[in-house]
Design a protein around this motif. Sequence first.
Motif, short mmCIF file in Angstrom:
data_model
loop_
_atom_site.label_atom_id
_atom_site.label_comp_id
_atom_site.label_asym_id
_atom_site.label_seq_id
_atom_site.Cartn_x
_atom_site.Cartn_y
_atom_site.Cartn_z
N ARG A 88 13.73 -1.05 28.37
CA ARG A 88 14.78 -2.17 28.58
C ARG A 88 14.20 -3.51 29.00
O ARG A 88 14.76 -4.43 29.02
N SER A 89 12.97 -3.64 28.33
CA SER A 89 12.24 -5.15 28.49
C SER A 89 11.30 -5.23 27.43
O SER A 89 11.84 -5.06 26.13
N PHE A 90 10.12 -5.06 27.78
CA PHE A 90 9.16 -5.50 26.80
C PHE A 90 8.85 -4.46 25.80
O PHE A 90 8.42 -4.90 24.59
N ALA A 91 9.30 -3.08 25.88
CA ALA A 91 9.21 -2.05 24.63
C ALA A 91 10.45 -1.69 24.31
O ALA A 91 10.61 -0.54 23.64
N ALA A 92 11.50 -2.67 24.33
CA ALA A 92 12.84 -2.27 23.66
C ALA A 92 12.71 -1.98 22.16
O ALA A 92 13.59 -1.08 21.95
N ASP A 93 11.87 -2.42 21.53
CA ASP A 93 11.72 -1.95 20.28
C ASP A 93 11.32 -0.70 19.81
O ASP A 93 11.49 -0.15 18.64
N THR A 94 11.09 0.05 20.81
CA THR A 94 10.43 1.46 20.85
C THR A 94 11.68 2.58 21.22
O THR A 94 11.46 3.62 21.38
N GLN A 95 12.92 1.85 21.56
CA GLN A 95 13.94 2.71 21.87
C GLN A 95 14.12 3.94 21.21
O GLN A 95 14.38 5.05 21.58
N SER A 96 14.39 3.90 19.83
CA SER A 96 14.73 4.53 18.95
C SER A 96 13.48 5.60 18.89
O SER A 96 13.98 6.78 18.48
N ILE A 97 12.38 5.29 19.03
CA ILE A 97 11.34 6.43 18.95
C ILE A 97 11.42 7.20 20.05
O ILE A 97 11.19 8.47 19.80
N TYR A 98 11.94 6.82 21.12
CA TYR A 98 12.14 7.72 22.11
C TYR A 98 13.48 8.69 22.13
O TYR A 98 13.67 9.74 22.06
N SER A 146 5.83 13.12 11.06
CA SER A 146 5.20 12.03 10.75
C SER A 146 6.21 10.84 10.65
O SER A 146 7.32 10.77 11.26
N ALA A 147 5.60 9.67 10.68
CA ALA A 147 6.66 8.43 10.86
C ALA A 147 6.29 7.52 9.67
O ALA A 147 5.21 7.47 9.14
N PRO A 148 7.04 6.45 9.35
CA PRO A 148 6.87 5.65 8.17
C PRO A 148 5.56 4.73 8.27
O PRO A 148 5.17 4.59 9.55
N ALA A 149 5.04 4.48 7.53
CA ALA A 149 3.76 3.84 7.59
C ALA A 149 3.80 2.59 8.42
O ALA A 149 4.73 1.63 8.34
N GLY A 150 2.73 2.53 9.48
CA GLY A 150 2.78 1.37 10.31
C GLY A 150 3.75 1.58 11.65
O GLY A 150 3.59 1.01 12.56
N THR A 151 4.35 2.77 11.59
CA THR A 151 5.37 3.24 12.73
C THR A 151 4.57 4.34 13.61
O THR A 151 4.39 5.20 12.86
N THR A 153 4.06 7.32 16.00
CA THR A 153 5.16 8.49 16.61
C THR A 153 5.62 8.54 17.63
O THR A 153 4.89 7.97 18.56
N PHE A 154 6.38 9.54 18.01
CA PHE A 154 6.83 9.48 19.53
C PHE A 154 5.33 9.83 20.45
O PHE A 154 5.44 9.16 21.28
N PHE A 155 4.84 11.04 19.88
CA PHE A 155 3.67 11.11 20.55
C PHE A 155 2.62 9.92 21.02
O PHE A 155 2.39 9.90 22.09
N GLU A 156 2.50 9.17 19.99
CA GLU A 156 1.49 8.27 20.05
C GLU A 156 2.14 7.22 20.67
O GLU A 156 1.36 6.38 21.96
N THR A 157 3.43 7.07 20.90
CA THR A 157 4.09 6.00 21.63
C THR A 157 4.02 6.31 23.13
O THR A 157 3.69 5.55 24.03
N ILE A 158 4.42 7.61 23.61
CA ILE A 158 4.46 7.94 24.81
C ILE A 158 3.00 8.06 25.60
O ILE A 158 2.83 7.66 26.77
N ARG A 159 1.88 8.18 24.73
CA ARG A 159 0.77 8.29 24.95
C ARG A 159 0.26 6.99 25.51
O ARG A 159 -0.29 6.67 26.52
N THR A 160 0.60 5.94 24.49
CA THR A 160 0.26 4.46 24.82
C THR A 160 1.04 4.18 26.36
O THR A 160 0.18 3.38 26.96
#
Length: 218
Positions: A88-98, A146-151, A153-160
């Motif tokens: 809801r703040s600095f990572a709002a651009d990853t909402q769809s990934i979740y 898989s995800a589009p180039a440069g995007t 994945t869900f696992f990579e995002t939640i791990r970060t």
Amino acid sequence: MQPDRRNFLISAGAGLGTAWLSANWPAALAASAHARVAVASDVPPTLEFFTAEQATEVAAISARIIPSGDTPGATEAGAVYFIDRALRSFAADTQSIYSEGLAAFQEDFHTAFPSAGKFSAASAEQQDQFLHAQDSPTPTVGRRRSAPAGTPTFFETIRTHTIAAFLIDPESEHAGNRSGVGWQVIGRESAHSFQSPFGFYDKNYRGWSSASSAEKAK
């Protein structure tokens, strides 16, 4: 400290990046403070992005990414609350990934372990086996979405985000990095925690070298 955990945090945490953390530092600290209060509270806090069901699964995934043991893990760091606020703040651009990725993750998990039900209900062995497959280019369990180039994945995002939740705040009594314990795991000294470059991904920075035994004995 466990060498596997240390190596994992060093390699995975490097993905945070100096630019990412520098740009999001105030909001990330705010999310960490929010997680700190949430973990300490006797009353479950109101979720800002996740449903209760989603939060249960995210908490379970984070808990296997950095398990609790001799030292705190993602659960003690309140990773699920950190991520919920971040979305809801600095990572709002990853909402769809979740929102999309978590559903796909659960579908894959159910395909791999139909009798286990959801990820959160599975055994630690099943959970770890599946997560290892998610991180492998040639999975043997489930599918690695898989995800589009440069995007990411869900696992990579939640791990970060789990790594960030664990390492970002050394002041919290309840966080995984309380008193800098998360940094101790990776051999990082805290003297420059609030100055660029902010972390272990710039380890050659001269102000960031580990203290010598003699210095630590002072």
